[in-house]
Design a protein around this motif. Sequence first.
Motif, PDB file in Angstrom:
ATOM      1  N   LEU A 278       0.838  -1.199   0.000  1.00 60.36           N
ATOM      2  CA  LEU A 278       0.000   0.000   0.000  1.00 60.36           C
ATOM      3  C   LEU A 278       0.872   1.248   0.000  1.00 60.36           C
ATOM      4  O   LEU A 278       0.654   2.180  -0.781  1.00 60.36           O
ATOM      5  N   ARG A 279       1.872   1.284   0.853  1.00 60.90           N
ATOM      6  CA  ARG A 279       2.767   2.444   0.917  1.00 60.90           C
ATOM      7  C   ARG A 279       3.470   2.671  -0.411  1.00 60.90           C
ATOM      8  O   ARG A 279       3.570   3.805  -0.891  1.00 60.90           O
ATOM      9  N   GLU A 280       3.945   1.601  -1.030  1.00 62.78           N
ATOM     10  CA  GLU A 280       4.649   1.737  -2.304  1.00 62.78           C
ATOM     11  C   GLU A 280       3.705   2.233  -3.393  1.00 62.78           C
ATOM     12  O   GLU A 280       4.086   3.061  -4.224  1.00 62.78           O
ATOM     13  N   ALA A 281       2.449   1.768  -3.381  1.00 60.51           N
ATOM     14  CA  ALA A 281       1.457   2.246  -4.359  1.00 60.51           C
ATOM     15  C   ALA A 281       1.230   3.747  -4.188  1.00 60.51           C
ATOM     16  O   ALA A 281       1.210   4.501  -5.173  1.00 60.51           O
ATOM     17  N   LEU A 282       1.046   4.172  -2.951  1.00 64.76           N
ATOM     18  CA  LEU A 282       0.829   5.598  -2.685  1.00 64.76           C
ATOM     19  C   LEU A 282       2.054   6.419  -3.062  1.00 64.76           C
ATOM     20  O   LEU A 282       1.940   7.526  -3.609  1.00 64.76           O
ATOM     21  N   GLN A 283       3.221   5.882  -2.804  1.00 65.31           N
ATOM     22  CA  GLN A 283       4.460   6.597  -3.118  1.00 65.31           C
ATOM     23  C   GLN A 283       4.643   6.724  -4.628  1.00 65.31           C
ATOM     24  O   GLN A 283       5.006   7.796  -5.124  1.00 65.31           O
ATOM     25  N   ILE A 284       4.380   5.654  -5.374  1.00 59.08           N
ATOM     26  CA  ILE A 284       4.492   5.728  -6.839  1.00 59.08           C
ATOM     27  C   ILE A 284       3.507   6.763  -7.385  1.00 59.08           C
ATOM     28  O   ILE A 284       3.875   7.614  -8.199  1.00 59.08           O
ATOM     29  N   GLY A 285       2.264   6.692  -6.941  1.00 57.52           N
ATOM     30  CA  GLY A 285       1.249   7.626  -7.432  1.00 57.52           C
ATOM     31  C   GLY A 285       1.580   9.065  -7.101  1.00 57.52           C
ATOM     32  O   GLY A 285       1.469   9.956  -7.953  1.00 57.52           O
ATOM     33  N   ASP A 286       1.982   9.304  -5.865  1.00 56.14           N
ATOM     34  CA  ASP A 286       2.306  10.659  -5.424  1.00 56.14           C
ATOM     35  C   ASP A 286       3.534  11.194  -6.158  1.00 56.14           C
ATOM     36  O   ASP A 286       3.532  12.325  -6.647  1.00 56.14           O
ATOM     37  N   HIS A 287       4.566  10.385  -6.257  1.00 56.99           N
ATOM     38  CA  HIS A 287       5.808  10.793  -6.907  1.00 56.99           C
ATOM     39  C   HIS A 287       5.579  11.125  -8.378  1.00 56.99           C
ATOM     40  O   HIS A 287       6.027  12.165  -8.874  1.00 56.99           O
ATOM     41  N   THR A 288       4.845  10.271  -9.061  1.00 58.41           N
ATOM     42  CA  THR A 288       4.578  10.509 -10.479  1.00 58.41           C
ATOM     43  C   THR A 288       3.714  11.748 -10.668  1.00 58.41           C
ATOM     44  O   THR A 288       3.976  12.566 -11.563  1.00 58.41           O
ATOM     45  N   ALA A 289       2.699  11.925  -9.826  1.00 56.78           N
ATOM     46  CA  ALA A 289       1.831  13.101  -9.938  1.00 56.78           C
ATOM     47  C   ALA A 289       2.626  14.389  -9.707  1.00 56.78           C
ATOM     48  O   ALA A 289       2.441  15.385 -10.426  1.00 56.78           O
ATOM     49  N   TYR A 290       3.495  14.377  -8.723  1.00 52.96           N
ATOM     50  CA  TYR A 290       4.314  15.558  -8.417  1.00 52.96           C
ATOM     51  C   TYR A 290       5.151  15.968  -9.624  1.00 52.96           C
ATOM     52  O   TYR A 290       5.146  17.130 -10.048  1.00 52.96           O
ATOM     53  N   HIS A 291       5.874  14.996 -10.184  1.00 57.27           N
ATOM     54  CA  HIS A 291       6.752  15.314 -11.314  1.00 57.27           C
ATOM     55  C   HIS A 291       5.973  15.551 -12.604  1.00 57.27           C
ATOM     56  O   HIS A 291       6.440  16.288 -13.475  1.00 57.27           O
ATOM     57  N   THR A 292       4.789  14.961 -12.726  1.00 59.76           N
ATOM     58  CA  THR A 292       3.924  15.266 -13.871  1.00 59.76           C
ATOM     59  C   THR A 292       3.530  16.739 -13.838  1.00 59.76           C
ATOM     60  O   THR A 292       3.507  17.405 -14.885  1.00 59.76           O
ATOM     61  N   GLY A 293       3.254  17.258 -12.666  1.00 56.85           N
ATOM     62  CA  GLY A 293       2.969  18.685 -12.529  1.00 56.85           C
ATOM     63  C   GLY A 293       4.134  19.538 -12.991  1.00 56.85           C
ATOM     64  O   GLY A 293       3.945  20.584 -13.636  1.00 56.85           O
ATOM     65  N   GLU A 294       5.350  19.099 -12.682  1.00 56.80           N
ATOM     66  CA  GLU A 294       6.527  19.839 -13.152  1.00 56.80           C
ATOM     67  C   GLU A 294       6.644  19.777 -14.672  1.00 56.80           C
ATOM     68  O   GLU A 294       7.003  20.768 -15.312  1.00 56.80           O
ATOM     69  N   ILE A 295       6.347  18.612 -15.244  1.00 59.26           N
ATOM     70  CA  ILE A 295       6.379  18.482 -16.708  1.00 59.26           C
ATOM     71  C   ILE A 295       5.394  19.461 -17.335  1.00 59.26           C
ATOM     72  O   ILE A 295       5.723  20.150 -18.305  1.00 59.26           O
ATOM     73  N   LEU A 296       4.205  19.543 -16.767  1.00 61.10           N
ATOM     74  CA  LEU A 296       3.206  20.480 -17.299  1.00 61.10           C
ATOM     75  C   LEU A 296       3.657  21.926 -17.156  1.00 61.10           C
ATOM     76  O   LEU A 296       3.453  22.737 -18.061  1.00 61.10           O
ATOM     77  N   ALA A 297       4.277  22.252 -16.030  1.00 60.16           N
ATOM     78  CA  ALA A 297       4.771  23.623 -15.834  1.00 60.16           C
ATOM     79  C   ALA A 297       5.827  23.955 -16.890  1.00 60.16           C
ATOM     80  O   ALA A 297       5.803  25.051 -17.475  1.00 60.16           O
ATOM     81  N   ILE A 298       6.731  23.030 -17.154  1.00 60.82           N
ATOM     82  CA  ILE A 298       7.761  23.262 -18.169  1.00 60.82           C
ATOM     83  C   ILE A 298       7.118  23.402 -19.547  1.00 60.82           C
ATOM     84  O   ILE A 298       7.481  24.283 -20.327  1.00 60.82           O
ATOM     85  N   ARG A 299       6.163  22.536 -19.845  1.00 63.81           N
ATOM     86  CA  ARG A 299       5.485  22.644 -21.144  1.00 63.81           C
ATOM     87  C   ARG A 299       4.814  24.007 -21.290  1.00 63.81           C
ATOM     88  O   ARG A 299       4.869  24.607 -22.372  1.00 63.81           O
ATOM     89  N   ARG A 300       4.219  24.508 -20.231  1.00 62.25           N
ATOM     90  CA  ARG A 300       3.588  25.839 -20.295  1.00 62.25           C
ATOM     91  C   ARG A 300       4.646  26.922 -20.538  1.00 62.25           C
ATOM     92  O   ARG A 300       4.440  27.840 -21.331  1.00 62.25           O
ATOM     93  N   MET A 301       5.777  26.810 -19.833  1.00 61.88           N
ATOM     94  CA  MET A 301       6.852  27.789 -20.019  1.00 61.88           C
ATOM     95  C   MET A 301       7.382  27.765 -21.456  1.00 61.88           C
ATOM     96  O   MET A 301       7.814  28.799 -21.973  1.00 61.88           O
ATOM     97  N   LEU A 302       7.354  26.599 -22.057  1.00 64.89           N
ATOM     98  CA  LEU A 302       7.850  26.445 -23.417  1.00 64.89           C
ATOM     99  C   LEU A 302       6.760  26.713 -24.471  1.00 64.89           C
ATOM    100  O   LEU A 302       7.013  26.573 -25.675  1.00 64.89           O
ATOM    101  N   GLY A 303       5.569  27.057 -24.007  1.00 62.73           N
ATOM    102  CA  GLY A 303       4.467  27.329 -24.934  1.00 62.73           C
ATOM    103  C   GLY A 303       3.941  26.082 -25.608  1.00 62.73           C
ATOM    104  O   GLY A 303       3.416  26.150 -26.721  1.00 62.73           O
ATOM    105  N   ALA A 304       4.063  24.938 -24.937  1.00 60.81           N
ATOM    106  CA  ALA A 304       3.667  23.671 -25.553  1.00 60.81           C
ATOM    107  C   ALA A 304       2.582  22.958 -24.742  1.00 60.81           C
ATOM    108  O   ALA A 304       2.523  21.732 -24.704  1.00 60.81           O
ATOM    109  N   TRP A 305       1.742  23.736 -24.082  1.00 59.23           N
ATOM    110  CA  TRP A 305       0.600  23.156 -23.360  1.00 59.23           C
ATOM    111  C   TRP A 305      -0.577  24.090 -23.507  1.00 59.23           C
ATOM    112  O   TRP A 305      -0.416  25.307 -23.604  1.00 59.23           O
ATOM    113  N   LYS A 306      -1.752  23.526 -23.477  1.00 58.09           N
ATOM    114  CA  LYS A 306      -2.984  24.292 -23.690  1.00 58.09           C
ATOM    115  C   LYS A 306      -3.186  25.354 -22.646  1.00 58.09           C
ATOM    116  O   LYS A 306      -2.774  25.323 -21.569  1.00 58.09           O
TER     117      LYS A 306
END
Length: 158
Positions: A130-158
Amino acid sequence: MNEQHNTLINELVNFLNGKGAHVSFAEAVEGLSAELRGKTPDNMPYSIWQLVEHIRIAQWDMLEFSRDAGHQSPNWPDEYWPEEAEPASDDAWNQSLSQIENDLNEFISLLKNADNIYEPFAHGSGQNLLREALQIGDHTAYHTGEILAIRRMLGAWK
């Protein structure tokens, strides 16, 4: 298994697949042009490639830790982050994305087939599935947010 257990597993699977209140990892990297994968905007420490590789390495490590008592984790932090800002090729990019998807599916299979997601692993220091599932989900969501922020900075997100 009882109904509450099945409900929890289904919710964890949805969480791991990025279904819910935010953009999934797959959606965040979909359609990203090759020339933007290695761009690092001002005041950002990583490129999208480095974030993708970090997600891949960390998720792989948590999967292997969850299923193999003899697994040796990479050295933190050096072996969890690639030095290269961009992938060596389209194949390297696609392989990383493919491994993220495959490892996630492997982890979900572990989760669905586990007798007890609360039982601490015989190895480690009290971690359980359970802990590992929560950690994978949380970790991926956190860095996915960073990916979206970078895409916005680069003008490559809606």
